[in-house]
Design a protein around this motif. Structure first.
Motif, PDB file in Angstrom:
ATOM      1  N   LEU A   1       0.824  -1.206   0.000  1.00 21.52           N
ATOM      2  CA  LEU A   1       0.000   0.000   0.000  1.00 21.52           C
ATOM      3  C   LEU A   1       0.861   1.260   0.000  1.00 21.52           C
ATOM      4  N   ASN A   2       1.947   1.231   0.762  1.00 19.93           N
ATOM      5  CA  ASN A   2       2.855   2.393   0.794  1.00 19.93           C
ATOM      6  C   ASN A   2       3.433   2.675  -0.591  1.00 19.93           C
ATOM      7  N   ASP A   3       3.779   1.612  -1.315  1.00 21.23           N
ATOM      8  CA  ASP A   3       4.285   1.794  -2.685  1.00 21.23           C
ATOM      9  C   ASP A   3       3.209   2.418  -3.583  1.00 21.23           C
ATOM     10  N   LYS A   4       1.967   1.976  -3.404  1.00 23.66           N
ATOM     11  CA  LYS A   4       0.872   2.533  -4.202  1.00 23.66           C
ATOM     12  C   LYS A   4       0.676   4.011  -3.878  1.00 23.66           C
ATOM     13  N   ARG A   5       0.751   4.348  -2.593  1.00 23.95           N
ATOM     14  CA  ARG A   5       0.595   5.748  -2.186  1.00 23.95           C
ATOM     15  C   ARG A   5       1.696   6.610  -2.806  1.00 23.95           C
ATOM     16  N   GLN A   6       2.928   6.116  -2.720  1.00 22.82           N
ATOM     17  CA  GLN A   6       4.068   6.883  -3.233  1.00 22.82           C
ATOM     18  C   GLN A   6       3.953   7.091  -4.736  1.00 22.82           C
ATOM     19  N   LYS A   7       3.568   6.052  -5.461  1.00 26.97           N
ATOM     20  CA  LYS A   7       3.439   6.155  -6.917  1.00 26.97           C
ATOM     21  C   LYS A   7       2.321   7.119  -7.293  1.00 26.97           C
ATOM     22  N   LEU A   8       1.216   7.088  -6.541  1.00 27.36           N
ATOM     23  CA  LEU A   8       0.111   7.993  -6.842  1.00 27.36           C
ATOM     24  C   LEU A   8       0.504   9.442  -6.593  1.00 27.36           C
ATOM     25  N   GLU A   9       1.099   9.714  -5.440  1.00 24.24           N
ATOM     26  CA  GLU A   9       1.483  11.090  -5.114  1.00 24.24           C
ATOM     27  C   GLU A   9       2.521  11.618  -6.098  1.00 24.24           C
ATOM     28  N   LEU A  10       3.447  10.758  -6.512  1.00 25.66           N
ATOM     29  CA  LEU A  10       4.454  11.169  -7.495  1.00 25.66           C
ATOM     30  C   LEU A  10       3.804  11.484  -8.838  1.00 25.66           C
ATOM     31  N   ALA A  11       2.839  10.637  -9.244  1.00 26.87           N
ATOM     32  CA  ALA A  11       2.162  10.852 -10.524  1.00 26.87           C
ATOM     33  C   ALA A  11       1.343  12.134 -10.512  1.00 26.87           C
ATOM     34  N   VAL A  12       0.692  12.409  -9.383  1.00 26.65           N
ATOM     35  CA  VAL A  12      -0.135  13.611  -9.282  1.00 26.65           C
ATOM     36  C   VAL A  12       0.731  14.870  -9.276  1.00 26.65           C
ATOM     37  N   MET A  13       1.839  14.827  -8.539  1.00 25.92           N
ATOM     38  CA  MET A  13       2.700  16.006  -8.419  1.00 25.92           C
ATOM     39  C   MET A  13       3.460  16.306  -9.709  1.00 25.92           C
ATOM     40  N   SER A  14       3.672  15.313 -10.532  1.00 25.70           N
ATOM     41  CA  SER A  14       4.463  15.519 -11.760  1.00 25.70           C
ATOM     42  C   SER A  14       3.597  15.613 -13.007  1.00 25.70           C
ATOM     43  N   GLN A  15       2.292  15.755 -12.817  1.00 25.35           N
ATOM     44  CA  GLN A  15       1.385  15.805 -13.960  1.00 25.35           C
ATOM     45  C   GLN A  15       1.329  17.206 -14.578  1.00 25.35           C
ATOM     46  N   TYR A  16       1.457  17.275 -15.924  1.00 28.22           N
ATOM     47  CA  TYR A  16       1.290  18.518 -16.683  1.00 28.22           C
ATOM     48  C   TYR A  16       0.126  18.291 -17.638  1.00 28.22           C
ATOM     49  N   PRO A  17      -1.054  18.775 -17.287  1.00 27.23           N
ATOM     50  CA  PRO A  17      -2.256  18.469 -18.084  1.00 27.23           C
ATOM     51  C   PRO A  17      -2.212  19.113 -19.470  1.00 27.23           C
ATOM     52  N   GLY A  18      -2.943  18.471 -20.398  1.00 25.24           N
ATOM     53  CA  GLY A  18      -3.065  19.009 -21.751  1.00 25.24           C
ATOM     54  C   GLY A  18      -1.723  19.117 -22.455  1.00 25.24           C
ATOM     55  N   ASP A  19      -1.566  20.154 -23.294  1.00 24.58           N
ATOM     56  CA  ASP A  19      -0.309  20.390 -24.022  1.00 24.58           C
ATOM     57  C   ASP A  19       0.494  21.492 -23.354  1.00 24.58           C
ATOM     58  N   LEU A  20       0.397  21.552 -22.030  1.00 23.42           N
ATOM     59  CA  LEU A  20       1.059  22.622 -21.288  1.00 23.42           C
ATOM     60  C   LEU A  20       2.576  22.590 -21.487  1.00 23.42           C
ATOM     61  N   ALA A  21       3.149  21.402 -21.591  1.00 23.89           N
ATOM     62  CA  ALA A  21       4.608  21.282 -21.724  1.00 23.89           C
ATOM     63  C   ALA A  21       5.075  21.565 -23.153  1.00 23.89           C
ATOM     64  N   THR A  22       4.170  21.404 -24.133  1.00 29.31           N
ATOM     65  CA  THR A  22       4.550  21.638 -25.546  1.00 29.31           C
ATOM     66  C   THR A  22       3.482  22.492 -26.226  1.00 29.31           C
ATOM     67  N   PRO A  23       3.425  23.780 -25.935  1.00 33.59           N
ATOM     68  CA  PRO A  23       2.391  24.638 -26.531  1.00 33.59           C
ATOM     69  C   PRO A  23       2.580  24.879 -28.030  1.00 33.59           C
ATOM     70  N   SER A  24       3.721  24.478 -28.558  1.00 34.76           N
ATOM     71  CA  SER A  24       3.976  24.680 -29.987  1.00 34.76           C
ATOM     72  C   SER A  24       4.837  23.542 -30.518  1.00 34.76           C
ATOM     73  N   GLN A  25       4.669  23.252 -31.821  1.00 32.27           N
ATOM     74  CA  GLN A  25       5.458  22.196 -32.453  1.00 32.27           C
ATOM     75  C   GLN A  25       6.815  22.706 -32.934  1.00 32.27           C
ATOM     76  N   GLU A  26       6.999  24.038 -32.985  1.00 37.52           N
ATOM     77  CA  GLU A  26       8.266  24.603 -33.422  1.00 37.52           C
ATOM     78  C   GLU A  26       9.330  24.467 -32.340  1.00 37.52           C
ATOM     79  N   ARG A  27      10.561  24.245 -32.787  1.00 37.43           N
ATOM     80  CA  ARG A  27      11.659  24.117 -31.841  1.00 37.43           C
ATOM     81  C   ARG A  27      12.746  25.137 -32.210  1.00 37.43           C
ATOM     82  N   PRO A  28      13.312  25.849 -31.258  1.00 38.33           N
ATOM     83  CA  PRO A  28      12.897  25.843 -29.848  1.00 38.33           C
ATOM     84  C   PRO A  28      11.589  26.612 -29.645  1.00 38.33           C
ATOM     85  N   ILE A  29      10.866  26.279 -28.590  1.00 36.95           N
ATOM     86  CA  ILE A  29       9.599  26.952 -28.313  1.00 36.95           C
ATOM     87  C   ILE A  29       9.897  28.357 -27.780  1.00 36.95           C
ATOM     88  N   ARG A  30       9.256  29.310 -28.344  1.00 34.63           N
ATOM     89  CA  ARG A  30       9.508  30.695 -27.950  1.00 34.63           C
ATOM     90  C   ARG A  30       8.763  31.029 -26.651  1.00 34.63           C
TER      91      ARG A  30
END
Length: 435
Positions: free
Chosen positions: A229-258
Motif C-alpha cells: 500500500l505504501n508503494d501505491k501511495r508513493q506512486k500515486l502522489e508522485l504521478a499527481v505532483m508531476s502531472q502537466y495536463p493538456g499540451d502545457l509542456a509543448t504549446p507549440s510544435q516549433e523548436r525551440p519553443i519561444r
C-alpha cells in the motif's frame, strides 16, 4: 447408514442424550476414531441381543468447560452385559443455573455432532458478538474432537448468511476474525480480515492488544500488504505532483519553443501552481500517505474532484495573495476544474480507492488490499502435503475414493491437533481462544 442400528450413546447432561453410529463419528473425528475402537467395544450378552440392544459404547461429558479445557472432558464409560453404564455412571450432570445465563456448551456440542452427519450449522437470532462467541465455542469443541476440517465449512456458511452484519463485525475486530479464520480455514473471512488489518495497519501496528492476539505469520502478512500500500501511495502522489495536463509542456510544435508561446498559458500555469501549492501543503502536513488514515481523505477528495477540495474559500485566499482581475480569476478557476478532472483520472487509474472488501459501508482507510489465496497460512501446508490435489491422489491415479478422503481429513485433523497441543498454551493462543 440409516438402516444400521445406532451403537453409540453420548450423554452431555441429564436431559441431553444422543444415539449415533460409531462408524460415522469415527470417520469425521480423530477423537472418536481412537475412542470407538473394536477393543473398546462392549461385547453384549445374548439377553441384550434378544432385547434389541445395540449400544456398545457410552460416552459421557464428565467435566464442564473451563478456561484451560473449553470443551470440557468426554470419557468412555464401562458397560454391563446389557449395554448399560455400570455403577450408575450413566446419569448426566444436572445444572442449576439459578437465573444465570445458561451454558452454550451443550448446544455447541450438538451442532458439532450433527455436523459430523453432514448437517448444516445454524445460530439463533442475535447480534454478531453472540454469534462469534458461539462459533468459537463450536470450534473449540471441534479442535478437542479433532474434526475442524469437518465443521469448518458449515461454520463458515452459517456465518456468511449474516451478510453485511458479519462483514461489519469483521471490520470492527479483524484481529479476532483473522485468527478464527485460520482455525476453520475460511479463505473468505481471512481475506476480509487481512484487508482491514493491512489497510489500517498504521493504527493496529501500535496496538499491543492486537499484536498479542494475532500470530507472527499474520503480522508478517499485514506488514507485507501495508508495504505494498505504501508503494501505491508513493506512486500515486508522485504521478499527481508531476502531472502537466493538456499540451502545457509543448504549446507549440516549433523548436525551440519561444517564450511567447508559454506566456499564452500563463493562467493555466497559475492554476497548476495553485494546485501543487495546495497538494504540497497537505503532504507536508502529513495528510497524505503519512497520515493516520493512510491518505484516505486526501485521495478520496482527489478522486472526487469538483468542490471536494480547493473550493471558493481557498481560491479567494490565493486571489488575495496573487491578485488578478475578476475575469482572469474565473479563467483560473475553470482551468483548475479541468486539472482536477485530470487528477481524478490518475487516481482512478491507480485503483487506490478501489474497495476489495465485502463491506458496502465505506470506512476511513484504504481497502484496496489484494489478498491472494496463497496468503492463507494453511494453503501452503495443504498443497505441500497433497491436500490441494483433486486428481491423481487416489487409487490407480484416479480420483480419491471415500475412504481415501476420510483418511486425508483425519490426517489433517491430527496434524492440526498436534500443532495446537502442548503443556503450556501460548498467550497468543489463549487470547485467540477467549474471543
Amino acid at each position: 447408514m440409516a438402516n444400521l442400528p445406532e451403537d453409540v450413546e453420548i450423554i452431555l447432561a441429564h436431559d441431553r442424550k444422543y444415539k449415533f453410529h460409531a462408524a460415522q463419528l469415527a470417520r469425521g473425528s480423530t477423537f472418536f476414531s481412537d475412542m470407538l475402537s473394536a477393543q473398546n467395544a462392549k461385547r453384549l450378552g445374548k439377553k441384550a441381543e434378544f432385547a434389541g440392544i445395540n449400544t456398545k459404547w457410552v460416552v459421557k461429558l464428565t467435566e464442564r468447560d473451563t478456561d484451560r479445557n473449553p470443551a470440557g472432558k468426554l470419557e468412555l464409560l464401562e458397560l454391563d452385559d446389557m449395554g448399560k453404564p455400570m455403577h450408575g455412571t450413566g446419569r448426566g450432570m444436572v445444572l442449576n443455573e439459578n437465573g444465570r445465563i445458561p451454558t452454550q456448551l451443550f448446544d455447541n456440542y450438538e451442532r458439532v455432532l450433527y455436523a459430523l452427519y453432514g448437517n448444516g450449522i445454524s445460530y439463533p437470532e442475535g447480534d454478531m458478538q453472540s454469534v462469534l462467541i458461539r462459533s468459537v465455542g463450536a470450534i473449540q469443541i471441534a479442535e478437542y474432537l479433532g474434526c475442524v476440517h469437518t465443521i469448518g465449512k458449515p461454520v463458515e456458511v452459517a456465518l456468511v448468511r449474516y451478510g453485511q452484519d458479519l462483514f461489519k463485525h469483521i471490520q470492527a475486530q479483524p484481529w479476532n476474525w483473522a485468527q478464527m479464520a485460520c482455525r476453520i480455514e475460511s479463505e473468505l473471512i481471512f481475506q476480509e480480515a487481512i484487508i482491514h488489518l493491512a489497510g489500517n495497519w498504521t493504527l493496529y501496528s501500535h496496538d499491543e492488544d492486537v499484536l498479542d492476539t494475532i500470530s507472527d505469520q499474520i503480522r508478517t502478512l499485514c506488514e507485507k500488504h501495508h508495504n505494498i500500500l505504501n508503494d501505491k501511495r508513493q506512486k500515486l502522489e508522485l504521478a499527481v505532483m508531476s502531472q502537466y495536463p493538456g499540451d502545457l509542456a509543448t504549446p507549440s510544435q516549433e523548436r525551440p519553443i519561444r517564450r511567447e508561446e508559454f506566456s499564452k498559458d500563463i493562467l493555466v500555469w497559475m492554476a497548476l501552481c495553485f494546485f501543487r501549492h495546495y497538494l504540497g501543503q497537505r503532504i507536508i502536513l502529513k495528510k497524505g500517505g503519512l497520515s493516520p488514515d493512510g491518505g484516505y481523505e486526501l485521495y478520496k477528495a482527489l478522486g472526487t474532484a469538483g468542490d471536494a477540495y480547493m473550493d471558493k474559500s481557498v481560491l479567494n485566499q490565493l486571489h488575495a495573495k496573487f491578485p488578478v482581475t475578476k475575469k482572469a480569476m474565473n479563467v483560473v478557476e475553470n482551468h483548475l476544474l479541468e486539472i482536477k478532472e485530470c487528477i481524478k483520472g490518475i487516481v482512478d487509474a491507480h485503483g487506490i480507492m478501489k474497495n476489495e472488501s465485502q463491506l458496502i459501508t465505506p470506512v476511513a482507510y484504504l481497502t484496496c488490499v489484494e489478498v491472494e489465496r496463497e496468503d492463507c497460512p494453511w494453503v501452503g501446508v495443504d498443497d505441500a502435503e497433497g491436500g490441494g490435489v483433486p486428481l491423481g491422489g487416489g487409487r490407480n491415479g484416479g480420483r480419491m475414493w471415500g475412504n481415501d478422503i476420510i483418511k486425508k481429513n483425519l490426517s489433517a485433523s491430527r496434524r492440526l491437533a498436534a500443532g495446537a497441543g502442548g503443556e503450556e498454551e501460548s498467550p497468543t493462543r489463549k487470547r485467540a481462544r477467549n474471543v
